[in-house]
Design an enzyme around this catalytic site. Structure first.
Site, PDB file in Angstrom:
ATOM      1  N   ASP A  68       0.867  -1.174   0.000  1.00  0.00           N
ATOM      2  CA  ASP A  68       0.000   0.000   0.000  1.00  0.00           C
ATOM      3  C   ASP A  68       0.903   1.223   0.000  1.00  0.00           C
ATOM      4  OD1 ASP A  68      -2.555   1.069  -0.130  1.00  0.00           O
ATOM      5  OD2 ASP A  68      -2.680   1.390   2.029  1.00  0.00           O
ATOM      6  N   PHE A 148       2.246   7.674 -13.262  1.00  0.00           N
ATOM      7  CA  PHE A 148       0.827   7.650 -12.902  1.00  0.00           C
ATOM      8  C   PHE A 148       0.637   8.483 -11.642  1.00  0.00           C
ATOM      9  CE2 PHE A 148       0.635   4.906  -9.114  1.00  0.00           C
ATOM     10  CZ  PHE A 148       1.934   4.422  -9.104  1.00  0.00           C
TER      11      PHE A 148
END
Ligand code: IMP
Length: 192
Positions: A68, A148
């Site tokens: 994460d 991104f």
């Protein structure tokens, strides 16, 4: 060779780790025929990476790891943090998220930030965390088209270009995610 599951639907991440780990067969959750969504309801990267690994470990009784990541901005009290993917709204895209960050930083002089990654590995019923971090600053506008997420507004410390202006190879050498992955890979390659 033992299987280990990388709890991700992102094939770029999967292939990166596959090419580095020599002594485990890395599979994805799609290989387990799992296509559901695992809720990420914790308020830390550690908590969310643990939730994902625990879910797959409980359900399939297989060793696994999850990652994460997020962008933490000092003068915004650590926002967007664990909410990086959905900062502007529950279904916001990267443009909206970056626009919100730039707006909130309009009058701020402190533009220090860091990208952080936490990987949670559950293996032989023990839990291990591997972390990576890269410090930098948030620009006043977007630069570059590669990458991104928040890449066009983040310049890593010691560099003059944003992540989105760098080649993917260059970014992958210094990124938070690659630092955490290297620690995981070194740990896994010492097992067996
Ligand atoms: P994930 O945990 O890797 O899916 O990352 C969660 C969110 O953090 C992404 O949707 C991006 O908004 C942001 N993020 C994480 N890593 C990066 C990165 O390397 N560049 C830009 N944004 C990132």
């Amino acid at each position: 060779m033992n299987n280990i599951c990388f709890v991700t639907g992102n094939y770029n991440k999967l292939n990166e780790v596959k090419s580095l780990v020599k002594n485990f067969n890395i599979i994805s959750y799609a290989d387990l025929n799992f296509h559901g969504v695992i809720p990420e309801t914790e308020d830390t990267l550690e908590g969310n990476s643990f939730l994902k690994s625990k879910f797959i470990n409980d359900k399939f009784k297989i060793d696994c790891f999850s990652d994460d990541s997020g962008l933490f901005i000092e003068s915004l009290g650590g926002e967007p943090g664990v909410n990086s993917a959905r900062y502007a709204s529950s279904n916001s895209d990267s443009e909206e998220n970056m626009n919100l960050v730039l707006k909130k930083l309009e009058n701020k002089t402190n533009r220090n930030a860091s990208f952080e990654t936490c990987i949670c590995l559950i293996i032989n019923n023990s839990i291990n965390y591997f972390k990576g971090s890269v410090k930098g600053i948030i620009t006043h506008k977007k630069f570059g088209k590669r990458g991104f997420g928040y890449d066009p507004i983040f310049i890593p410390k010691g560099y003059s270009k944003t992540f989105a202006e760098m080649t993917i190879d260059k970014k992958n050498k210094i990124s938070h995610r690659s630092i955490a992955i290297k620690k995981l890979v070194s740990y896994l390659n010492k097992l067996n």
